[in-house]
Write an enzyme that holds these catalytic residues in place. Sequence first.
Site, mmCIF file in Angstrom:
data_model
loop_
_atom_site.group_PDB
_atom_site.id
_atom_site.type_symbol
_atom_site.label_atom_id
_atom_site.label_comp_id
_atom_site.label_asym_id
_atom_site.label_seq_id
_atom_site.Cartn_x
_atom_site.Cartn_y
_atom_site.Cartn_z
ATOM 1 N N ASP A 80 0.877 -0.985 -0.094
ATOM 2 C CA ASP A 80 -0.363 0.206 0.265
ATOM 3 C C ASP A 80 0.866 1.301 -0.284
ATOM 4 O O ASP A 80 1.480 1.409 -1.282
ATOM 5 C CB ASP A 80 -0.987 -0.188 1.167
ATOM 6 N N VAL A 132 -9.556 -4.716 1.253
ATOM 7 C CA VAL A 132 -9.717 -5.400 0.683
ATOM 8 C C VAL A 132 -9.320 -6.988 1.820
ATOM 9 O O VAL A 132 -8.468 -6.639 2.768
ATOM 10 C CB VAL A 132 -8.990 -6.115 -0.411
ATOM 11 N N ASP A 137 -6.916 -8.866 6.574
ATOM 12 C CA ASP A 137 -7.791 -8.850 7.679
ATOM 13 C C ASP A 137 -8.365 -7.608 7.850
ATOM 14 O O ASP A 137 -7.640 -6.659 7.486
ATOM 15 C CB ASP A 137 -7.356 -9.087 8.801
HETATM 16 P P1 IMP Z 1 1.533 0.026 3.552
HETATM 17 O O1 IMP Z 1 3.223 -0.650 5.010
HETATM 18 O O2 IMP Z 1 1.046 0.717 3.647
HETATM 19 O O3 IMP Z 1 2.379 -0.854 2.551
HETATM 20 O O4 IMP Z 1 0.420 -1.560 4.280
HETATM 21 C C1 IMP Z 1 1.156 -2.643 4.410
HETATM 22 C C2 IMP Z 1 0.559 -2.775 4.927
HETATM 23 O O5 IMP Z 1 -0.554 -3.073 5.470
HETATM 24 C C3 IMP Z 1 0.091 -4.978 4.771
HETATM 25 O O6 IMP Z 1 1.103 -5.831 4.814
HETATM 26 C C4 IMP Z 1 -1.510 -5.397 5.955
HETATM 27 O O7 IMP Z 1 -0.916 -5.846 6.521
HETATM 28 C C5 IMP Z 1 -2.008 -3.567 5.981
HETATM 29 N N1 IMP Z 1 -2.555 -3.580 3.977
HETATM 30 C C6 IMP Z 1 -2.768 -2.403 3.768
HETATM 31 N N2 IMP Z 1 -3.925 -2.690 2.790
HETATM 32 C C7 IMP Z 1 -4.555 -3.199 3.340
HETATM 33 C C8 IMP Z 1 -5.986 -3.672 2.819
HETATM 34 O O8 IMP Z 1 -6.450 -2.937 1.865
HETATM 35 N N3 IMP Z 1 -6.560 -4.537 3.366
HETATM 36 C C9 IMP Z 1 -5.839 -5.346 4.725
HETATM 37 N N4 IMP Z 1 -4.771 -4.802 4.703
HETATM 38 C C10 IMP Z 1 -4.533 -3.974 4.748
#
Ligand code: IMP
Length: 188
Positions: A112, A162, A168
């Site tokens: 993300d 999602v 989750d």
């Molecule tokens: P980032 O650090 O913003 O890239 O987010 C990564 C982490 O956030 C992932 O490993 C997920 O655990 C959680 N995450 C991000 N988007 C979603 C989503 O749409 N659904 C559920 N968990 C998410």
Amino acid sequence: MCDECRDGPHADVERVLISSEQIDARLCGMALEIADVYAGQDAGLTLAPVMSGAIVFVADLIRKLPLKMKLAMTHVSTYPGATTQAHPPRVVVEPVGDLAGRHVLIVDDILDSGSTLRRVRAMAQERGALSVRSAVLLRKPGKAPPDVPVEFVGFDIDDLFVVGYGLDYDDHYRNFPHVGVLRAGLMP
Ligand code: IMP
Ligand code: MG
């Protein structure tokens, strides 16, 4: 998968975005892409799955990988409790396993903002990994920052929250076998 479990126990999921059959087919392709990169390397391969979201993805992926490999689990928390607002990643458990002098492939459920992978990449480098790459099942395009390269991507999805296949909301729905979107009103 048996017919009785195919739809899973979750009436809360409004629609399936990616079915378990689509995921299974894509994982075969990803495993070949990964094997192409690491086959014949002198140093060993360690997969570093980011718990808890990567639990289902890594279990399915490693059984398709025709390579000798080790696992080094790490646990990072980003969305504590009932929220869809990311918090700065908190390392709950540092990677447990062999990283020094090995090729490390970080495995996560979704890219993300990239802050989780940025943090785990830094930990792998600090621990003396020979190379660090990443594999994610899902990527939300447009949000992935240029300083967090991801070499292996299962699916690009729209910017939606999602659940399922390890992902989750409030620690629920990880056992839903597909990737889906929750019914309106269940999330803030
Ligand atoms: P980032 O650090 O913003 O890239 O987010 C990564 C982490 O956030 C992932 O490993 C997920 O655990 C959680 N995450 C991000 N988007 C979603 C989503 O749409 N659904 C559920 N968990 C998410
Ligand atoms: Mg995660």
